[in-house]
Design a protein around this motif. Structure first.
Motif, PDB file in Angstrom:
ATOM      1  N   ILE A  66       2.695  18.110  41.401  1.00  0.00           N
ATOM      2  CA  ILE A  66       2.604  18.807  40.106  1.00  0.00           C
ATOM      3  C   ILE A  66       3.999  18.963  39.512  1.00  0.00           C
ATOM      4  CG2 ILE A  66       2.097  21.032  39.002  1.00  0.00           C
ATOM      5  CD1 ILE A  66      -0.259  21.280  41.032  1.00  0.00           C
ATOM      6  N   GLU A  67       4.951  19.383  40.358  1.00  0.00           N
ATOM      7  CA  GLU A  67       6.325  19.569  39.887  1.00  0.00           C
ATOM      8  C   GLU A  67       6.954  18.235  39.474  1.00  0.00           C
ATOM      9  OE1 GLU A  67      10.571  21.488  41.346  1.00  0.00           O
ATOM     10  OE2 GLU A  67       8.830  21.617  42.659  1.00  0.00           O
ATOM     11  N   LYS A  68       6.810  17.228  40.324  1.00  0.00           N
ATOM     12  CA  LYS A  68       7.411  15.914  40.063  1.00  0.00           C
ATOM     13  C   LYS A  68       6.913  15.312  38.749  1.00  0.00           C
ATOM     14  CE  LYS A  68       6.168  12.022  42.259  1.00  0.00           C
ATOM     15  NZ  LYS A  68       5.948  11.097  43.379  1.00  0.00           N
ATOM     16  N   ARG A  69       5.635  15.521  38.469  1.00  0.00           N
ATOM     17  CA  ARG A  69       5.034  14.933  37.270  1.00  0.00           C
ATOM     18  C   ARG A  69       5.088  15.859  36.050  1.00  0.00           C
ATOM     19  NH1 ARG A  69       0.481  10.839  38.846  1.00  0.00           N
ATOM     20  NH2 ARG A  69       1.001  10.378  41.011  1.00  0.00           N
ATOM     21  N   GLY A 106     -12.242  15.373  51.857  1.00  0.00           N
ATOM     22  CA  GLY A 106     -12.053  15.799  53.235  1.00  0.00           C
ATOM     23  C   GLY A 106     -11.071  14.903  53.959  1.00  0.00           C
ATOM     24  N   GLY A 107     -10.472  15.458  54.995  1.00  0.00           N
ATOM     25  CA  GLY A 107      -9.502  14.696  55.789  1.00  0.00           C
ATOM     26  C   GLY A 107      -8.273  14.311  54.994  1.00  0.00           C
ATOM     27  N   VAL A 108      -7.926  15.122  54.009  1.00  0.00           N
ATOM     28  CA  VAL A 108      -6.802  14.802  53.129  1.00  0.00           C
ATOM     29  C   VAL A 108      -5.481  14.970  53.879  1.00  0.00           C
ATOM     30  CG1 VAL A 108      -5.637  15.365  50.961  1.00  0.00           C
ATOM     31  CG2 VAL A 108      -8.138  15.502  51.112  1.00  0.00           C
ATOM     32  N   LYS A 109      -4.630  13.989  53.723  1.00  0.00           N
ATOM     33  CA  LYS A 109      -3.282  14.005  54.297  1.00  0.00           C
ATOM     34  C   LYS A 109      -2.278  14.021  53.138  1.00  0.00           C
ATOM     35  CE  LYS A 109      -4.716  13.002  58.569  1.00  0.00           C
ATOM     36  NZ  LYS A 109      -5.600  14.078  58.967  1.00  0.00           N
ATOM     37  N   PRO A 110      -1.060  14.478  53.398  1.00  0.00           N
ATOM     38  CA  PRO A 110      -0.053  14.469  52.327  1.00  0.00           C
ATOM     39  C   PRO A 110       0.108  13.095  51.677  1.00  0.00           C
ATOM     40  CG  PRO A 110       0.735  15.799  54.142  1.00  0.00           C
ATOM     41  CD  PRO A 110      -0.550  15.130  54.612  1.00  0.00           C
ATOM     42  N   LYS A 111      -0.019  12.026  52.455  1.00  0.00           N
ATOM     43  CA  LYS A 111       0.142  10.673  51.895  1.00  0.00           C
ATOM     44  C   LYS A 111      -0.972  10.301  50.918  1.00  0.00           C
ATOM     45  CE  LYS A 111      -2.299   8.530  55.665  1.00  0.00           C
ATOM     46  NZ  LYS A 111      -2.588   7.395  56.407  1.00  0.00           N
ATOM     47  N   ASP A 112      -2.101  11.041  50.921  1.00  0.00           N
ATOM     48  CA  ASP A 112      -3.222  10.776  50.023  1.00  0.00           C
ATOM     49  C   ASP A 112      -3.057  11.431  48.653  1.00  0.00           C
ATOM     50  OD1 ASP A 112      -4.688   9.436  52.086  1.00  0.00           O
ATOM     51  OD2 ASP A 112      -5.346  11.397  52.847  1.00  0.00           O
ATOM     52  N   PHE A 156      -3.917  12.020  42.602  1.00  0.00           N
ATOM     53  CA  PHE A 156      -3.365  12.234  41.260  1.00  0.00           C
ATOM     54  C   PHE A 156      -3.572  10.995  40.392  1.00  0.00           C
ATOM     55  CE2 PHE A 156      -1.697  16.109  42.747  1.00  0.00           C
ATOM     56  CZ  PHE A 156      -1.207  16.828  41.669  1.00  0.00           C
ATOM     57  N   ASP A 157      -3.153   9.831  40.886  1.00  0.00           N
ATOM     58  CA  ASP A 157      -3.224   8.608  40.077  1.00  0.00           C
ATOM     59  C   ASP A 157      -4.658   8.209  39.756  1.00  0.00           C
ATOM     60  OD1 ASP A 157      -0.460   8.363  40.098  1.00  0.00           O
ATOM     61  OD2 ASP A 157      -0.434   6.982  41.801  1.00  0.00           O
ATOM     62  N   THR A 158      -5.510   8.192  40.764  1.00  0.00           N
ATOM     63  CA  THR A 158      -6.865   7.680  40.601  1.00  0.00           C
ATOM     64  C   THR A 158      -7.804   8.698  39.970  1.00  0.00           C
ATOM     65  OG1 THR A 158      -6.507   6.257  42.524  1.00  0.00           O
ATOM     66  CG2 THR A 158      -8.779   6.575  41.826  1.00  0.00           C
ATOM     67  N   HIS A 159      -7.769   9.925  40.447  1.00  0.00           N
ATOM     68  CA  HIS A 159      -8.725  10.926  39.965  1.00  0.00           C
ATOM     69  C   HIS A 159      -8.183  11.749  38.797  1.00  0.00           C
ATOM     70  CE1 HIS A 159     -11.762  14.331  41.116  1.00  0.00           C
ATOM     71  NE2 HIS A 159     -11.641  14.188  39.819  1.00  0.00           N
ATOM     72  N   GLY A 202      -9.369   9.554  36.119  1.00  0.00           N
ATOM     73  CA  GLY A 202     -10.721  10.083  36.037  1.00  0.00           C
ATOM     74  C   GLY A 202     -11.736   9.521  37.023  1.00  0.00           C
ATOM     75  N   GLU A 203     -11.276   8.780  38.019  1.00  0.00           N
ATOM     76  CA  GLU A 203     -12.180   8.177  39.002  1.00  0.00           C
ATOM     77  C   GLU A 203     -11.919   8.789  40.378  1.00  0.00           C
ATOM     78  OE1 GLU A 203     -15.312   5.993  39.894  1.00  0.00           O
ATOM     79  OE2 GLU A 203     -14.418   5.900  37.902  1.00  0.00           O
ATOM     80  N   PRO A 204     -12.886   9.518  40.954  1.00  0.00           N
ATOM     81  CA  PRO A 204     -12.679  10.105  42.278  1.00  0.00           C
ATOM     82  C   PRO A 204     -12.312   9.048  43.334  1.00  0.00           C
ATOM     83  CG  PRO A 204     -14.609  11.056  41.259  1.00  0.00           C
ATOM     84  CD  PRO A 204     -14.180   9.897  40.382  1.00  0.00           C
TER      85      PRO A 204
END
Length: 102
Positions: free
Chosen positions: A39-42, A75-81, A86-89, A93-95
């Motif tokens: 959020i901060e970076k963008r 679920g199973g979200v990691k920092p690398k995800d 952000f980019d995709t969803h 707008g695509e989960p």
């Protein structure tokens, strides 16, 4: 301020070895920090908010992240995800199908 998205990250912490597990024990703190950093970076402070929560239910699938108003559960979200979410969803707008649990 009109938010576009509000992300909720389960931060619930149960004792080690608890049969239900916990998002906190699965690394939710790092996921929360990655989201806040993105959020901060963008520069999206006025469009996206992140809030840590207590248990949201699917403990065995944690860390759990819920995106509102879309009602998408990850679920199973990691920092690398986080950048992909952000980019995709959040931007396109695509989960993210591979992470979606509801």
């Amino acid at each position: 301020m009109k938010l576009k998205h509000h992300l909720f990250v389960c931060m619930n912490q149960r004792p080690p070895g608890h049969p239900r597990g916990s998002c906190g024990g699965a690394g939710a703190g790092s996921v929360y920090e990655a989201i806040a950093g993105e959020i901060e970076k963008r520069g999206l402070f006025e469009q996206i908010m992140v809030t840590g929560t207590f248990c949201m239910g699917p403990c065995d699938k944690g860390p759990t992240v819920v995106v509102y108003p879309d009602g998408v559960w990850y679920g199973g979200v990691k920092p690398k995800d986080v950048a992909e979410i952000f980019d995709t969803h959040l931007v396109s707008g695509e989960p993210v199908k591979r992470l979606r649990i509801m």
